[in-house]
Design an enzyme around this catalytic site. Structure first.
Site, PDB file in Angstrom:
ATOM      1  N   ARG A 343      68.976  19.141 -75.697  1.00 19.06           N
ATOM      2  CA  ARG A 343      69.212  18.871 -74.312  1.00 19.06           C
ATOM      3  C   ARG A 343      68.818  17.234 -74.055  1.00 19.06           C
ATOM      4  NH1 ARG A 343      68.489  23.539 -70.833  1.00 19.06           N
ATOM      5  NH2 ARG A 343      69.714  25.236 -72.106  1.00 19.06           N
ATOM      6  N   ARG A 351      56.657  20.704 -70.755  1.00 19.35           N
ATOM      7  CA  ARG A 351      57.671  21.796 -70.929  1.00 19.35           C
ATOM      8  C   ARG A 351      58.793  21.512 -71.781  1.00 19.35           C
ATOM      9  NH1 ARG A 351      59.564  22.489 -66.036  1.00 19.35           N
ATOM     10  NH2 ARG A 351      58.667  20.500 -65.169  1.00 19.35           N
ATOM     11  N   HIS A 352      59.119  20.263 -71.741  1.00 18.25           N
ATOM     12  CA  HIS A 352      60.406  19.768 -72.197  1.00 18.25           C
ATOM     13  C   HIS A 352      60.356  19.251 -73.638  1.00 18.25           C
ATOM     14  CE1 HIS A 352      61.334  20.254 -67.754  1.00 18.25           C
ATOM     15  NE2 HIS A 352      62.627  20.714 -68.300  1.00 18.25           N
ATOM     16  N   GLU A 500      58.433  29.274 -66.070  1.00 19.02           N
ATOM     17  CA  GLU A 500      59.875  29.805 -66.606  1.00 19.02           C
ATOM     18  C   GLU A 500      59.884  29.652 -68.252  1.00 19.02           C
ATOM     19  OE1 GLU A 500      63.403  27.665 -65.304  1.00 19.02           O
ATOM     20  OE2 GLU A 500      64.260  28.696 -67.201  1.00 19.02           O
ATOM     21  N   SER A 503      65.911  31.998 -68.508  1.00 25.06           N
ATOM     22  CA  SER A 503      67.195  32.280 -67.495  1.00 25.06           C
ATOM     23  C   SER A 503      68.193  33.064 -68.012  1.00 25.06           C
ATOM     24  CB  SER A 503      67.908  31.170 -67.257  1.00 25.06           C
ATOM     25  OG  SER A 503      67.064  30.188 -66.433  1.00 25.06           O
ATOM     26  N   ARG A 554      58.359  27.583 -75.549  1.00 29.14           N
ATOM     27  CA  ARG A 554      57.467  28.052 -74.263  1.00 29.14           C
ATOM     28  C   ARG A 554      56.937  29.248 -74.275  1.00 29.14           C
ATOM     29  NH1 ARG A 554      61.159  26.249 -69.107  1.00 29.14           N
ATOM     30  NH2 ARG A 554      61.519  23.672 -69.773  1.00 29.14           N
TER      31      ARG A 554
HETATM   32  P1  ATP Z   1      63.865  23.663 -66.792  1.00 26.68           P
HETATM   33  O1  ATP Z   1      64.404  24.274 -65.513  1.00 26.68           O
HETATM   34  O2  ATP Z   1      62.641  24.146 -67.018  1.00 26.68           O
HETATM   35  O3  ATP Z   1      64.238  22.373 -67.409  1.00 26.68           O
HETATM   36  P2  ATP Z   1      66.260  24.999 -67.674  1.00 26.68           P
HETATM   37  O4  ATP Z   1      66.455  25.985 -66.190  1.00 26.68           O
HETATM   38  O5  ATP Z   1      67.111  23.961 -67.752  1.00 26.68           O
HETATM   39  O6  ATP Z   1      64.756  24.810 -67.647  1.00 26.68           O
HETATM   40  P3  ATP Z   1      67.745  27.054 -69.125  1.00 26.68           P
HETATM   41  O7  ATP Z   1      68.868  26.119 -69.392  1.00 26.68           O
HETATM   42  O8  ATP Z   1      67.749  28.008 -68.171  1.00 26.68           O
HETATM   43  O9  ATP Z   1      66.369  26.067 -68.768  1.00 26.68           O
HETATM   44  O10 ATP Z   1      67.282  27.458 -70.542  1.00 26.68           O
HETATM   45  C1  ATP Z   1      66.682  28.741 -70.867  1.00 26.68           C
HETATM   46  C2  ATP Z   1      65.241  28.490 -71.261  1.00 26.68           C
HETATM   47  O11 ATP Z   1      65.125  27.685 -72.615  1.00 26.68           O
HETATM   48  C3  ATP Z   1      64.043  28.019 -70.435  1.00 26.68           C
HETATM   49  O12 ATP Z   1      63.664  29.177 -69.637  1.00 26.68           O
HETATM   50  C4  ATP Z   1      63.022  27.677 -71.535  1.00 26.68           C
HETATM   51  O13 ATP Z   1      62.550  28.394 -71.938  1.00 26.68           O
HETATM   52  C5  ATP Z   1      63.804  27.185 -72.381  1.00 26.68           C
HETATM   53  N1  ATP Z   1      64.242  25.635 -72.183  1.00 26.68           N
HETATM   54  C6  ATP Z   1      65.259  25.030 -71.399  1.00 26.68           C
HETATM   55  N2  ATP Z   1      65.016  23.528 -71.581  1.00 26.68           N
HETATM   56  C7  ATP Z   1      64.005  23.341 -72.311  1.00 26.68           C
HETATM   57  C8  ATP Z   1      63.410  22.105 -72.876  1.00 26.68           C
HETATM   58  N3  ATP Z   1      64.069  20.989 -72.595  1.00 26.68           N
HETATM   59  N4  ATP Z   1      62.480  22.106 -73.680  1.00 26.68           N
HETATM   60  C9  ATP Z   1      62.127  23.255 -74.089  1.00 26.68           C
HETATM   61  N5  ATP Z   1      62.459  24.607 -73.551  1.00 26.68           N
HETATM   62  C10 ATP Z   1      63.451  24.662 -72.819  1.00 26.68           C
END
Ligand code: ATP
Length: 580
Positions: A343, A351-352, A500, A503, A554
């Protein structure tokens, strides 16, 4: 051959005169000579005794000759230690009094006077034992020089030792193996640590002091690098518990990773992966491998890494979403994959990361998308229960450094599944003042999610729950709308301690519906990447299906209540860090 005739004089014990000697003495003369010989023999014996005592004293008091010189020093290709190898975790009473050999790191050392030293030897993880080296009066197998040399080995050096296992007078509290100690008889240095450790093990094994991070390879950080040093530690515990910043930890990977707490976290991580596969394998899922390099930024262009690819451009996959669906279209009923997800978000939060590990699954739906929700709930509960069973020790170790309340699970049959609207209602009615007016149509902020997590824990006694029926605007184009209420979707998020971790939802499997939703979201169905995706559903009839993507980092971090996902990752990649 016949034996030589026995000389009667010899047989009687008196010495015959040699050739050319004077004839036999008188009786008186003989007595005198005998007395003299006796006196001289006694004198020689005493001199020999004196010499031996002096040699022993010399050896024990650091004289020139070191009788233990072969028992220590730098290891050479000819160094041999014959004793049986032992692993500290297997050490028992049966080893008492026996000689064993061990390869370990010196994690602490202290001289006790001039002839004795204590060292802490760590074999792996937090398996450590006290070693004692004490010079003997004879100067072997341990001399004073040897004890001094062992006491001066640099911390985190790797050594080979031979030792006798003994019971200590009292249990050694500072070592995991507290009921035995090693009386060292041979010590060879295999690889030396540096004069000053850039990150002491004690600091590496304490909670991170600050989450400021800067990659040393970044130009600004390089200039600031010396400030990251951390005091070296000796066996005498420093009065102020030393700790180090995340930056110091990550810039010193060998020492960061040696810390038992990091190894415990890594064990938990790998156990989560294993449990995920185990459960899904038992439910007839098959594993597959999606690509990381893709030809189009299919899930929205903004947060995708682009890179040159021969004469074209390639992108790093933001999720295996499309590929999971292609597998279902390809006739697989249930699939999962574990792999890196990228990403390009400049999110500098605990968290990221820019690269994380996704645990992804997708399955056919027979009657209702809750089949998928329940499957994911099942795998998560299997993981949590499995961790409690298989990683008890690691969890306790991590908890001693990063304190946490026990991760509460719902009782079987009492899983908590709220709709998004119910969650918002709970927040409005029972949450903090600032959430009195939260709307059912807008996605939740992180503080909202955390407040809801606290409410759910209090009300339902669980740290794990599901929010279902997310508002339409909060979900991607491939999510199916609720046929009874198009303002919401057949999609859910899973939470741990109010954060979270997953998803997921039901995907659109009818190409016309997919195109309509793409347009509604302002995306051209003919755009690169998207067209190929829609064509998959056009090329063959695809069954209804759904799934989810879990962030492994996470899950580990929030289960252990770590302050950041960066501690749960092997090599965190963030907007500020690309090394080591
Ligand atoms: P957030 O809103 O917290 O940035 P997201 O809604 O973009 O997350 P999703 O695209 O739904 O996340 O990704 C599914 C899962 O992957 C998330 O619930 C999380 O556990 C993980 N995740 C997403 N983005 C990240 C990140 N940048 N770093 C670590 N884990 C991530």
């Amino acid at each position: 051959m016949s034996e030589a005739p026995v000389d009667p004089a010899q047989a009687s014990g008196s010495v015959p005169p040699a050739e050319g000697e004077a004839p036999a003495q008188s009786k008186k003369g003989a007595k005198k000579a005998e007395a003299k010989a006796k006196k001289e023999a006694e004198k020689a014996r005493k001199a020999a005794e004196r010499e031996a005592a002096a040699a022993a004293q010399k050896a024990a008091s650091g004289g020139n000759e070191d009788l233990a010189k072969d028992n220590y020093g730098d290891i050479t290709p000819t160094t041999k230690v014959a004793a049986d190898k032992v692993q500290l975790k297997h050490l028992g009473d049966q080893h008492i009094g026996k000689s064993v050999k061990l390869r370990a790191w010196i994690q602490n050392s202290r001289m006790q006077g001039a002839k004795m030293a204590f060292v802490e030897l760590r074999e792996e993880r937090n398996w450590s034992i006290q070693g004692v080296i004490s010079a003997s009066a004879e100067g072997k197998p341990v001399s004073k020089q040897m004890a001094k040399w062992v006491g001066s080995i640099r911390l985190e050096s790797f050594v080979l030792v031979e030792a006798t296992v003994q019971k200590p007078l009292e249990p050694v509290k500072s070592c995991r193996v507290s009921d035995y100690e090693l009386h060292l008889t041979k010590v060879y240095l295999i690889a030396s640590g540096p004069e000053v450790l850039p990150l002491g093990l004690n600091a590496a094994n304490r909670a991170i002091s600050s989450f400021e991070d800067e990659d040393p390879s970044a130009p600004a950080a390089a200039a600031a690098a010396p400030a990251e040093g951390i005091e070296n530690l000796s066996i005498t515990e420093s009065a102020v518990a030393p700790s180090a910043s995340l930056s110091t930890h990550l810039n010193n990977p060998a020492l960061h990773k040696r810390a038992p707490v990091q190894q415990a976290i890594a064990d938990v991580r790998m156990t989560v992966r294993k449990l995920f596969s185990e459960y899904l394998d038992s439910k007839d899922f098959v594993q597959f491998e999606p690509p990381c390099l893709i030809g189009a930024a299919s899930e929205g262009g903004a947060n995708v890494f682009a890179l040159p690819y021969f004469e074209k451009q390639a992108f790093l996959a933001q999720s295996p979403q499309f590929y999971k669906q292609i597998e279902i279209a390809g006739g697989r009923k249930r699939v999962y994959c574990i792999g890196p997800v990228f990403r390009a978000e400049n999110s500098n939060t605990p968290r990221h990361m820019t690269e994380f590990t996704g645990l992804d699954l997708e399955m056919e739906i027979e009657d209702h998308y809750h089949e998928v929700r329940d499957m994911i709930e099942g795998v998560m509960l299997y993981i949590f229960r499995g961790l409690q069973e298989r990683c008890k020790e690691q969890i306790e170790l991590v908890r001693s450094i990063y304190p946490s309340d026990e991760f509460l699970l719902p009782e079987p049959g009492k899983e908590v599944r709220l709709t998004f609207a119910e969650g918002q209602k709970l927040l409005r009615e029972e949450g903090p003042e600032e959430f009195r007016n939260v709307s059912d149509d807008e996605d939740m902020s992180t503080p909202q999610e955390k407040a809801l997590g606290a409410l759910v824990r209090k009300k339902f006694g669980t740290d794990f729950y599901v929010l279902d029926k997310f508002p339409e605007g909060a979900r991607p184009f491939y999510t199916i709308e609720d046929p009874e209420n198009p303002k919401v979707t057949n999609a859910y998020d899973f939470f741990m301690r109010g954060q979270e971790i997953l998803s997921g939802g039901q995907r659109i499997h009818i190409p016309e519906l997919l195109e309509a939703r793409l347009r509604k979201k302002g995306i051209d169905p003919a755009s690169p990447g998207i067209k190929d995706y829609v064509d998959v559903f056009r090329s063959a009839g695809v069954p209804p299906h759904g799934g989810g993507g879990i962030g492994l980092d996470r899950v580990v971090a929030w289960y252990l209540n770590l302050p950041s996902v960066h501690l749960a990752s092997y090599y965190p990649r963030t907007p500020k860090r690309l090394t080591p």
